[in-house]
Design an enzyme around this catalytic site. Structure first.
Site, short mmCIF file in Angstrom:
data_model
loop_
_atom_site.label_atom_id
_atom_site.label_comp_id
_atom_site.label_asym_id
_atom_site.label_seq_id
_atom_site.Cartn_x
_atom_site.Cartn_y
_atom_site.Cartn_z
N ASP A 193 0.90 -5.61 1.00
CA ASP A 193 -0.05 -5.36 2.09
C ASP A 193 -1.41 -4.95 1.55
O ASP A 193 -1.58 -4.69 0.34
CB ASP A 193 0.50 -4.30 3.05
CG ASP A 193 1.14 -3.10 2.35
OD1 ASP A 193 0.88 -2.90 1.14
OD2 ASP A 193 1.90 -2.37 3.00
N ASP A 252 8.38 6.84 9.01
CA ASP A 252 8.99 6.29 10.23
C ASP A 252 9.81 5.02 9.94
O ASP A 252 10.09 4.24 10.83
CB ASP A 252 7.90 5.98 11.27
CG ASP A 252 6.85 5.01 10.74
OD1 ASP A 252 7.01 4.49 9.62
OD2 ASP A 252 5.86 4.75 11.45
N HIS A 305 9.02 2.33 8.19
CA HIS A 305 8.37 1.01 8.14
C HIS A 305 8.43 0.44 6.73
O HIS A 305 8.41 1.18 5.74
CB HIS A 305 6.94 1.04 8.69
CG HIS A 305 5.93 1.78 7.87
ND1 HIS A 305 5.29 2.91 8.32
CD2 HIS A 305 5.41 1.54 6.65
CE1 HIS A 305 4.42 3.33 7.42
NE2 HIS A 305 4.48 2.52 6.37
N GLU A 348 5.24 -1.68 11.23
CA GLU A 348 5.47 -0.42 11.93
C GLU A 348 6.64 -0.57 12.90
O GLU A 348 7.09 -1.69 13.17
CB GLU A 348 4.19 -0.06 12.71
CG GLU A 348 2.96 0.14 11.81
CD GLU A 348 2.92 1.51 11.15
OE1 GLU A 348 3.98 2.10 10.88
OE2 GLU A 348 1.80 2.00 10.88
C1 GLP Z 1 2.22 2.72 3.24
C2 GLP Z 1 2.53 1.34 2.69
C3 GLP Z 1 4.01 1.13 2.49
C4 GLP Z 1 4.60 2.30 1.72
C5 GLP Z 1 4.39 3.56 2.53
C6 GLP Z 1 5.01 4.79 1.89
O1 GLP Z 1 2.35 2.78 4.62
N1 GLP Z 1 2.04 0.31 3.54
O2 GLP Z 1 4.24 -0.08 1.81
O3 GLP Z 1 5.97 2.07 1.49
O4 GLP Z 1 2.99 3.76 2.66
O5 GLP Z 1 4.20 5.30 0.89
P1 GLP Z 1 4.61 6.49 -0.08
O6 GLP Z 1 5.44 5.88 -1.14
O7 GLP Z 1 3.32 7.02 -0.59
O8 GLP Z 1 5.36 7.48 0.75
#
Ligand code: GLP
Length: 262
Positions: free
Chosen positions: A70, A139, A141, A146
């Site tokens: 992303d 959440d 995702h 989402e």
């Molecule tokens: C963002 C990204 C996700 C990632 C998530 C969790 O929303 N789009 O791909 O998995 O954050 O991030 P973290 O590993 O910092 O908790």
């Protein structure tokens, strides 16, 4: 779904990095190994170990092609919070991957829909993704899919929820209004189409997400739960993330995958 429970974050990352190194090294048909990658804090320890393995000559990325999950819409590459910047700063600049093998969605494209279609077509041109590593939002995702995004979604433009903006505001001066409101993201089905999926889920704040991913039904309310229908999906997690699992579930996975415990 194979849930590999490690004692702590470091061991989770060590296991995941070893798994990826072994998968790359097992590819013997001469075709590039196609690797899907996430941003976030969860994969940082894995990237660190992959860099070390590369420098130690245990793995090469010369014949690896990557596709990131992303990217924010509206942040230029050189913005410190763009995922392009993150990936280069934390990984690509430190390994032997050719620049042309790196694919990241362009959140500055004039035609965002066309950019997403191009990305899907490019993944398909390589015959799909061999291994997609991912993380999970609080959440549940996956990528920027989402809650209530279709589990058959493909790469597209996504609106970020207020929850995600609040969680990600830690990188934007703790001000949710500074977090981009949209992102480009691979779809849930883009991830589950991969031959193998490996999700990293660690820390107390992911315990609910892990529970919904593993123990409850497949539901677009928790898009990571789509992995229940994948026949080669791993969840690598730490003990902290297991806090909401039933004791029986926890014991089951510890027992079945005890040979994976570091
Ligand atoms: C963002 C990204 C996700 C990632 C998530 C969790 O929303 N789009 O791909 O998995 O954050 O991030 P973290 O590993 O910092 O908790």
């Amino acid at each position: 779904m194979k849930v590999i429970i490690q004692q702590n974050y470091d061991k989770m990352c060590e296991w995941a990095a070893n798994h990826i190194v072994n998968a790359i090294n097992a590819k013997k048909d001469g075709k590039p190994f196609v690797l899907g990658l996430p941003t976030g804090s969860s994969p940082l320890g894995v990237y660190k170990r992959l860099i070390e393995a590369n420098k130690a000559g245990k793995v090469s990325f010369k014949n690896v092609v990557t596709f990131n999950m992303d990217e924010y819409v509206g942040l230029p590459r050189e913005h410190e919070q763009s995922y392009w910047y993150f990936m280069h700063d934390n990984f690509f600049d430190h390994i032997d991957i050719p620049a042309e093998n790196v694919n990241i969605l362009n959140g500055m494209a004039d035609d965002l829909e066309a950019e997403c279609a191009r990305y899907e077509a490019k993944i398909a041109s390589y015959g799909g993704i061999d291994l997609f590593m991912g993380g999970s939002g609080v959440d549940g995702h996956i990528a920027f899919n989402e809650p209530f995004t279709s589990l058959s979604s493909r790469t597209g433009v996504r609106d970020l929820t207020e929850d995600t903006k609040i969680v990600n505001s830690r990188f934007f001066g703790n001000d949710p209004s500074k977090v981009p409101v949209k992102a480009l993201s691979v779809g849930v089905a883009t991830v589950t189409d991969s031959r193998e999926v490996l999700l990293l889920i660690n820390g107390h704040n992911k315990a609910r997400a892990l529970k919904h991913c593993v123990e409850d039904g497949v539901s677009s309310a928790w898009t990571i739960s789509a992995l229940q229908n994948h026949n080669n999906a791993y969840i690598a997690c730490d003990e902290l993330a297991c806090g909401e699992l039933k004791v029986d579930t926890y014991k089951y996975f510890l027992d079945v995958y005890k040979s994976e415990r570091l």
